[in-house]
Write a protein that holds these residues in place. Structure first.
Motif, PDB file in Angstrom:
ATOM      1  N   ASP A   1     -49.252  -8.792  53.967  1.00  0.00           N
ATOM      2  CA  ASP A   1     -47.984  -8.653  53.241  1.00  0.00           C
ATOM      3  C   ASP A   1     -47.321  -9.997  52.980  1.00  0.00           C
ATOM      4  O   ASP A   1     -46.859 -10.267  51.866  1.00  0.00           O
ATOM      5  CB  ASP A   1     -47.022  -7.734  53.998  1.00  0.00           C
ATOM      6  N   SER A   2     -47.265 -10.845  53.989  1.00  0.00           N
ATOM      7  CA  SER A   2     -46.646 -12.158  53.837  1.00  0.00           C
ATOM      8  C   SER A   2     -47.391 -12.986  52.799  1.00  0.00           C
ATOM      9  O   SER A   2     -46.784 -13.615  51.935  1.00  0.00           O
ATOM     10  CB  SER A   2     -46.622 -12.884  55.185  1.00  0.00           C
ATOM     11  N   GLU A   3     -48.696 -12.967  52.882  1.00  0.00           N
ATOM     12  CA  GLU A   3     -49.537 -13.717  51.949  1.00  0.00           C
ATOM     13  C   GLU A   3     -49.325 -13.231  50.514  1.00  0.00           C
ATOM     14  O   GLU A   3     -49.205 -14.036  49.593  1.00  0.00           O
ATOM     15  CB  GLU A   3     -50.987 -13.516  52.380  1.00  0.00           C
ATOM     16  N   LEU A   4     -49.261 -11.940  50.342  1.00  0.00           N
ATOM     17  CA  LEU A   4     -49.093 -11.367  49.010  1.00  0.00           C
ATOM     18  C   LEU A   4     -47.708 -11.650  48.434  1.00  0.00           C
ATOM     19  O   LEU A   4     -47.542 -11.738  47.221  1.00  0.00           O
ATOM     20  CB  LEU A   4     -49.349  -9.857  49.044  1.00  0.00           C
ATOM     21  N   SER A   5     -46.735 -11.823  49.291  1.00  0.00           N
ATOM     22  CA  SER A   5     -45.369 -12.068  48.811  1.00  0.00           C
ATOM     23  C   SER A   5     -45.242 -13.424  48.122  1.00  0.00           C
ATOM     24  O   SER A   5     -44.306 -13.647  47.369  1.00  0.00           O
ATOM     25  CB  SER A   5     -44.367 -11.952  49.959  1.00  0.00           C
ATOM     26  N   TYR A   6     -46.184 -14.318  48.363  1.00  0.00           N
ATOM     27  CA  TYR A   6     -46.147 -15.639  47.739  1.00  0.00           C
ATOM     28  C   TYR A   6     -46.796 -15.670  46.361  1.00  0.00           C
ATOM     29  O   TYR A   6     -46.704 -16.675  45.668  1.00  0.00           O
ATOM     30  CB  TYR A   6     -46.827 -16.678  48.644  1.00  0.00           C
ATOM     31  N   LEU A   7     -47.446 -14.594  45.978  1.00  0.00           N
ATOM     32  CA  LEU A   7     -48.075 -14.545  44.658  1.00  0.00           C
ATOM     33  C   LEU A   7     -46.997 -14.310  43.610  1.00  0.00           C
ATOM     34  O   LEU A   7     -46.298 -13.313  43.646  1.00  0.00           O
ATOM     35  CB  LEU A   7     -49.127 -13.435  44.601  1.00  0.00           C
ATOM     36  N   LYS A   8     -46.885 -15.225  42.681  1.00  0.00           N
ATOM     37  CA  LYS A   8     -45.845 -15.144  41.653  1.00  0.00           C
ATOM     38  C   LYS A   8     -46.458 -15.247  40.262  1.00  0.00           C
ATOM     39  O   LYS A   8     -47.443 -15.944  40.057  1.00  0.00           O
ATOM     40  CB  LYS A   8     -44.825 -16.277  41.829  1.00  0.00           C
ATOM     41  N   GLY A   9     -45.856 -14.567  39.319  1.00  0.00           N
ATOM     42  CA  GLY A   9     -46.335 -14.615  37.941  1.00  0.00           C
ATOM     43  C   GLY A   9     -47.540 -13.723  37.741  1.00  0.00           C
ATOM     44  O   GLY A   9     -47.713 -12.712  38.421  1.00  0.00           O
ATOM     45  N   LYS A  10     -48.386 -14.123  36.826  1.00  0.00           N
ATOM     46  CA  LYS A  10     -49.588 -13.350  36.544  1.00  0.00           C
ATOM     47  C   LYS A  10     -50.723 -13.861  37.418  1.00  0.00           C
ATOM     48  O   LYS A  10     -50.962 -15.069  37.491  1.00  0.00           O
ATOM     49  CB  LYS A  10     -49.932 -13.419  35.067  1.00  0.00           C
ATOM     50  N   VAL A  11     -51.401 -12.919  38.069  1.00  0.00           N
ATOM     51  CA  VAL A  11     -52.393 -13.265  39.081  1.00  0.00           C
ATOM     52  C   VAL A  11     -53.682 -12.478  38.843  1.00  0.00           C
ATOM     53  O   VAL A  11     -53.646 -11.260  38.631  1.00  0.00           O
ATOM     54  CB  VAL A  11     -51.870 -12.949  40.504  1.00  0.00           C
ATOM     55  N   TRP A  12     -54.794 -13.187  38.899  1.00  0.00           N
ATOM     56  CA  TRP A  12     -56.116 -12.562  38.895  1.00  0.00           C
ATOM     57  C   TRP A  12     -56.531 -12.373  40.337  1.00  0.00           C
ATOM     58  O   TRP A  12     -56.530 -13.328  41.118  1.00  0.00           O
ATOM     59  CB  TRP A  12     -57.131 -13.447  38.174  1.00  0.00           C
ATOM     60  N   LEU A  13     -56.882 -11.152  40.699  1.00  0.00           N
ATOM     61  CA  LEU A  13     -57.343 -10.852  42.053  1.00  0.00           C
ATOM     62  C   LEU A  13     -58.856 -10.701  42.000  1.00  0.00           C
ATOM     63  O   LEU A  13     -59.371  -9.833  41.298  1.00  0.00           O
ATOM     64  CB  LEU A  13     -56.717  -9.552  42.555  1.00  0.00           C
ATOM     65  N   LEU A  14     -59.565 -11.534  42.739  1.00  0.00           N
ATOM     66  CA  LEU A  14     -61.020 -11.507  42.752  1.00  0.00           C
ATOM     67  C   LEU A  14     -61.507 -10.982  44.099  1.00  0.00           C
ATOM     68  O   LEU A  14     -61.225 -11.575  45.131  1.00  0.00           O
ATOM     69  CB  LEU A  14     -61.577 -12.915  42.512  1.00  0.00           C
ATOM     70  N   PHE A  15     -62.211  -9.857  44.068  1.00  0.00           N
ATOM     71  CA  PHE A  15     -62.722  -9.234  45.289  1.00  0.00           C
ATOM     72  C   PHE A  15     -64.237  -9.188  45.254  1.00  0.00           C
ATOM     73  O   PHE A  15     -64.841  -9.008  44.201  1.00  0.00           O
ATOM     74  CB  PHE A  15     -62.194  -7.801  45.433  1.00  0.00           C
ATOM     75  N   SER A  16     -64.828  -9.325  46.419  1.00  0.00           N
ATOM     76  CA  SER A  16     -66.269  -9.164  46.565  1.00  0.00           C
ATOM     77  C   SER A  16     -66.521  -8.149  47.659  1.00  0.00           C
ATOM     78  O   SER A  16     -65.874  -8.175  48.706  1.00  0.00           O
ATOM     79  CB  SER A  16     -66.909 -10.498  46.950  1.00  0.00           C
ATOM     80  N   LEU A  17     -67.446  -7.271  47.417  1.00  0.00           N
ATOM     81  CA  LEU A  17     -67.809  -6.282  48.431  1.00  0.00           C
ATOM     82  C   LEU A  17     -68.983  -6.755  49.262  1.00  0.00           C
ATOM     83  O   LEU A  17     -69.627  -5.975  49.931  1.00  0.00           O
ATOM     84  CB  LEU A  17     -68.156  -4.944  47.772  1.00  0.00           C
ATOM     85  N   SER A  18     -69.263  -8.056  49.197  1.00  0.00           N
ATOM     86  CA  SER A  18     -70.411  -8.552  49.951  1.00  0.00           C
ATOM     87  C   SER A  18     -70.182  -8.334  51.436  1.00  0.00           C
ATOM     88  O   SER A  18     -69.098  -8.504  51.959  1.00  0.00           O
ATOM     89  CB  SER A  18     -70.643 -10.038  49.677  1.00  0.00           C
ATOM     90  N   VAL A  19     -71.230  -7.907  52.072  1.00  0.00           N
ATOM     91  CA  VAL A  19     -71.216  -7.704  53.516  1.00  0.00           C
ATOM     92  C   VAL A  19     -72.471  -8.357  54.065  1.00  0.00           C
ATOM     93  O   VAL A  19     -73.275  -8.900  53.325  1.00  0.00           O
ATOM     94  CB  VAL A  19     -71.162  -6.200  53.883  1.00  0.00           C
ATOM     95  N   SER A  20     -72.655  -8.293  55.346  1.00  0.00           N
ATOM     96  CA  SER A  20     -73.818  -8.919  55.960  1.00  0.00           C
ATOM     97  C   SER A  20     -75.104  -8.323  55.397  1.00  0.00           C
ATOM     98  O   SER A  20     -75.093  -7.283  54.743  1.00  0.00           O
ATOM     99  CB  SER A  20     -73.772  -8.721  57.474  1.00  0.00           C
ATOM    100  N   ARG A  21     -76.219  -8.974  55.674  1.00  0.00           N
ATOM    101  CA  ARG A  21     -77.509  -8.486  55.164  1.00  0.00           C
ATOM    102  C   ARG A  21     -77.826  -7.081  55.660  1.00  0.00           C
ATOM    103  O   ARG A  21     -78.549  -6.340  55.030  1.00  0.00           O
ATOM    104  CB  ARG A  21     -78.631  -9.432  55.549  1.00  0.00           C
ATOM    105  N   ASN A  22     -77.314  -6.716  56.801  1.00  0.00           N
ATOM    106  CA  ASN A  22     -77.519  -5.375  57.350  1.00  0.00           C
ATOM    107  C   ASN A  22     -76.156  -4.699  57.491  1.00  0.00           C
ATOM    108  O   ASN A  22     -75.654  -4.520  58.590  1.00  0.00           O
ATOM    109  CB  ASN A  22     -78.217  -5.447  58.712  1.00  0.00           C
ATOM    110  N   PRO A  23     -75.549  -4.356  56.370  1.00  0.00           N
ATOM    111  CA  PRO A  23     -74.196  -3.825  56.431  1.00  0.00           C
ATOM    112  C   PRO A  23     -74.133  -2.468  57.113  1.00  0.00           C
ATOM    113  O   PRO A  23     -74.997  -1.625  56.924  1.00  0.00           O
ATOM    114  CB  PRO A  23     -73.796  -3.710  54.968  1.00  0.00           C
ATOM    115  N   GLU A  24     -73.128  -2.334  57.915  1.00  0.00           N
ATOM    116  CA  GLU A  24     -72.854  -1.025  58.491  1.00  0.00           C
ATOM    117  C   GLU A  24     -71.822  -0.359  57.599  1.00  0.00           C
ATOM    118  O   GLU A  24     -71.049  -1.024  56.927  1.00  0.00           O
ATOM    119  CB  GLU A  24     -72.289  -1.181  59.907  1.00  0.00           C
TER     120      GLU A  24
END
Length: 159
Positions: A84-107
């Motif tokens: 929440d604190s981290e997100l509160s600093y995002l101002k203006g227009k923001v691109w959010l980049l997410f990766s679903l990468s997990v370990s080679r043997n994802p659980e």
């Protein structure tokens, strides 16, 4: 002719594998290209903790040309409220980049945590007044474009 009999079974076995390469676990390059094409100079790029290594690789090798302000997300794992604190600093227009990468043997639980994180960040911003302007999803990665101009700050939420 005897070589043909030796090589042919190998080709038959490995040809289906060849068709499946490259193995695409995450397509962060496609997401970066999308951001690069669409981002305005004053936009900020928020890079999720799971995407930071791939993002750094593409930046360091000059395989992408993103010169915007960059915010690298922290990794709080199961303590979502700490974002929440981290997100509160995002101002203006923001691109959010997410990766679903997990370990080679994802659980399954690792994948669920990553998906919960993405959902938490996006839902939190939208519930605080941000507007969703664009969404693009590729295999293993997502891009959201949000306008945080009307976002309620964390300090105001606590009062």
């Amino acid at each position: 002719l005897s070589y043909v009999y030796l090589i042919l079974p190998i080709l038959i076995i490995y040809y289906p594998l060849y068709l499946r390469f490259p193995v695409q676990i995450e397509e962060i390059k496609k997401s970066l290209n999308y951001i690069e094409q669409k981002a305005q100079p004053d936009d900020t790029i928020y890079v999720s903790p799971r995407a930071k290594n791939a993002f750094a690789f593409y930046q360091e090798t000059n395989m992408t040309n993103i010169n915007n302000a960059i915010t690298i997300g922290s990794n709080y794992r199961n303590e979502m409220h700490k974002y929440d604190s981290e997100l509160s600093y995002l101002k203006g227009k923001v691109w959010l980049l997410f990766s679903l990468s997990v370990s080679r043997n994802p659980e399954k639980k690792d994948i669920n945590i990553v998906e919960k994180y993405e959902k938490y960040v996006v839902d939190r911003l939208l519930s605080n007044g941000a507007r969703l302007l664009d969404v693009k999803k590729y295999q293993g990665t997502s891009v959201y474009y949000v306008d945080t101009m009307n976002t309620v700050s964390r300090q105001n939420l606590q009062q």
